[in-house]
Design an enzyme around this catalytic site. Structure first.
Site, mmCIF file in Angstrom:
data_model
loop_
_atom_site.group_PDB
_atom_site.id
_atom_site.type_symbol
_atom_site.label_atom_id
_atom_site.label_comp_id
_atom_site.label_asym_id
_atom_site.label_seq_id
_atom_site.Cartn_x
_atom_site.Cartn_y
_atom_site.Cartn_z
ATOM 1 N N HIS A 1 -2.949 -1.091 -3.381
ATOM 2 C CA HIS A 1 -4.255 -0.008 -2.934
ATOM 3 C C HIS A 1 -3.832 1.045 -3.864
ATOM 4 O O HIS A 1 -3.082 2.103 -3.576
ATOM 5 C CB HIS A 1 -4.354 0.336 -1.496
ATOM 6 C CG HIS A 1 -4.608 -0.805 -0.677
ATOM 7 N ND1 HIS A 1 -4.406 -0.859 0.563
ATOM 8 C CD2 HIS A 1 -5.124 -2.131 -0.839
ATOM 9 C CE1 HIS A 1 -4.502 -2.100 0.946
ATOM 10 N NE2 HIS A 1 -5.167 -2.753 0.188
ATOM 11 N N SER B 1 0.759 -1.186 -0.082
ATOM 12 C CA SER B 1 0.011 0.154 0.136
ATOM 13 C C SER B 1 0.932 1.101 -0.024
ATOM 14 O O SER B 1 1.715 1.592 -0.797
ATOM 15 C CB SER B 1 -0.984 -0.182 1.099
ATOM 16 O OG SER B 1 -1.698 0.750 1.150
ATOM 17 N N ASP C 1 -4.633 -4.142 6.028
ATOM 18 C CA ASP C 1 -5.037 -5.444 4.855
ATOM 19 C C ASP C 1 -3.970 -6.388 4.697
ATOM 20 O O ASP C 1 -2.856 -5.903 4.902
ATOM 21 C CB ASP C 1 -5.194 -4.609 3.680
ATOM 22 C CG ASP C 1 -6.334 -5.478 2.565
ATOM 23 O OD1 ASP C 1 -6.676 -6.509 3.025
ATOM 24 O OD2 ASP C 1 -6.075 -5.031 1.542
#
Ligand SMILES: C[S@@+](CC[C@H](N)C(=O)[O-])C[C@H]1O[C@@H](n2cnc3c(N)ncnc32)[C@H](O)[C@@H]1O
Lengths: 191, 274
Positions: A41, A14, A134
């Protein structure tokens, strides 16, 4: 665990992902046989700029994952923005517009859990830098299915919450710097 | 990997749903179905998928709850604005040449796509000559579609999408806001027929000029996708249009050659002359 040339690699990243991926993916040698699936992401309305960026630097083919596409060896697939990426047991890719998971679509957990299910011990899961959680549940699923779990060293990561969360969920995961991750992956399935 | 007990349970549950209720999820993309059934099991509080199966077989009230997990109701108005812009700029000029029109929105969920198309057709002056068929397999979603009421906090995104799609009016012209909800005008559904129809088990029902089926077939395996595309082929009038979701295509279909890529970037196809 059973790391062989039939391995598949899944990577989640991310915040700070671009620099981290640039340190890893371009080092993979021509003739690398494992498929590589990547979730990063990115904001939903944005076209995936990572694919052209990395394609320019990598020896392997880099592409956006397509629904129902069969996995090919030595190809790097990126989840398209605003879709989850999953792997089917028959080694085809699937996209979905299910709700975001951990506020993210694509979600690292969704990819890792489906890949753990499809590949079991022939899977290497890598969690890189990121500012959310995540991937923690996903990496745990990789471990439970007998695969190899790797986490970028929090000391090196641009953003530490994601590596920390992954390590908390999977204390046995290998902790590596980016250059070690690069050489570990490069040694996998080189023909 | 070898099949686990859970994989077997899932297969049996899907078979049970089909035999008992005629809902056929047996050929849906399995990884995603598995994910959602695992969620259903957890959230509905069953120790195993088999226990869930036992309950749904004996208690029909369980069916709608399970359907909510098995069908994905994620949607928004003017989702992918460039698709609606492409319809406006490139497809509607062709449709304009017909005195009357039929449009099928297959897998319409809670109606977001239906109201988007109704507004588009109003703005382009084609609404009054069109009949819209809005179909889905989820009865609750269809009821919501027919009601046309959405949470007010979703409207900002809908408005932004509508503008990006080249909207010629203001979205607020079409709804009344009250108590945190936006109720869309009846005039937008006066020409819409809502009905239960499955792309998996039902047949062609009318001849269409435009079919919009977005983010539905992505949940099917290749065999099922092919069946659905065969239905669209059978439904479309000569030179009729088919619009798919931005990550869907006819690439793996045996019917691919019956269609021309009309606007490949937007996944809009046109049926060839026979
Ligand atoms: C993700 S929504 C898509 C909504 C809308 N078309 C869009 O693109 O925003 C998928 C819808 O397909 C419906 N669906 C699933 N299986 C179906 C089938 N066999 N036939 C018709 N609709 C189906 C689901 O109930 C759900 O409402």
């Amino acid at each position: 665990m059973n790391v062989t040339s039939s391995s598949t690699v899944v990577i989640g990243a991310s915040a700070g992902a671009v620099q981290a991926l640039l340190a890893v993916l371009p080092t993979l040698p021509a003739g690398f046989t494992a498929p590589v699936l990547v979730v990063v992401h990115v904001p939903p309305d944005r076209d995936n700029v990572l694919v052209p960026l990395l394609q320019a630097k990598c020896r392997l083919t880099v592409k956006e994952a397509e629904d129902k596409e069969a996995l090919a060896p030595g190809v790097i697939y990126f989840a398209p923005s605003d879709y989850h990426l999953l792997v089917e047991a028959d080694r085809t890719l699937a996209l979905s517009t299910d709700e975001p998971v951990n506020y993210s679509r694509p979600s690292i957990d969704v990819l890792f859990e489906s890949a753990a299910d499809a590949y079991g011990e022939n899977l290497v899961g890598v969690i890189l830098t990121g500012a959310n959680h995540d991937g923690a549940a996903g990496l745990k699923a990789v471990v439970e299915a007998g695969g190899v779990a790797i986490v970028q060293s929090p000391a090196e990561a641009y953003a530490t919450p994601m590596p920390h969360a992954a390590l908390q969920a999977s204390p046995t995961a290998l902790i590596m710097n980016l250059d070690a991750i690069a050489s570990y992956l490069s040694s996998l399935g080189a023909a | 990997m070898s099949e686990t007990i859970e994989d077997l349970e899932i297969q049996l549950l899907l078979e049970a749903l089909y035999q008992r209720y005629h809902y056929d999820f047996r050929h849906y993309a399995r990884a995603s179905i598995k994910r959602r059934l695992t969620q259903a099991r957890g959230q509905l509080g069953f120790p195993t998928i088999s226990a869930l199966q036992d309950r749904v077989l004996h208690d029909p009230a369980m069916l709608p709850r399970l359907l909510d997990f098995l069908t994905v109701q994620v949607s928004e108005m003017f989702r992918d604005p460039s698709y609606f812009r492409a319809l406006r700029e490139h497809v509607l000029p062709h449709l304009r040449t017909y005195p009357s029109l039929k449009v099928w929105i297959a897998g319409c969920s809670a109606g977001e796509e239906v109201y988007s198309l109704a507004i588009l057709f109003k703005e382009e002056g084609l609404y009054d000559r069109t009949i819209f068929y809005a179909t889905d397999i989820n009865p609750e979603a269809l009821a919501e579609a027919e009601a046309g009421v959405y949470a007010l906090d979703r409207i900002r995104k809908f408005t932004e999408n509508h503008q990006k799609s080249g909207g010629k009016s203001s979205l607020s012209d079409y709804y009344t806001a009250a108590y945190g909800r936006a109720a869309f005008d009846k005039g937008l559904r006066s020409r819409v027929v809502f009905s239960d129809h499955s792309l998996v088990t039902d047949a062609v029902f009318a001849e269409m000029h435009l079919i919009s089926c977005r983010n539905v077939m992505i949940y099917f395996d290749r065999t099922l996708q092919d069946r659905a595309i065969g239905l669209f082929r059978g439904s479309l009038t000569r030179k009729g249009f088919l619009g798919l979701g931005s990550k869907e295509s006819l690439r793996f279909s045996s019917h691919a050659s019956a269609f021309a890529e009309f606007l490949p970037g937007e996944k809009i196809y046109q049926k060839r002359e026979p």
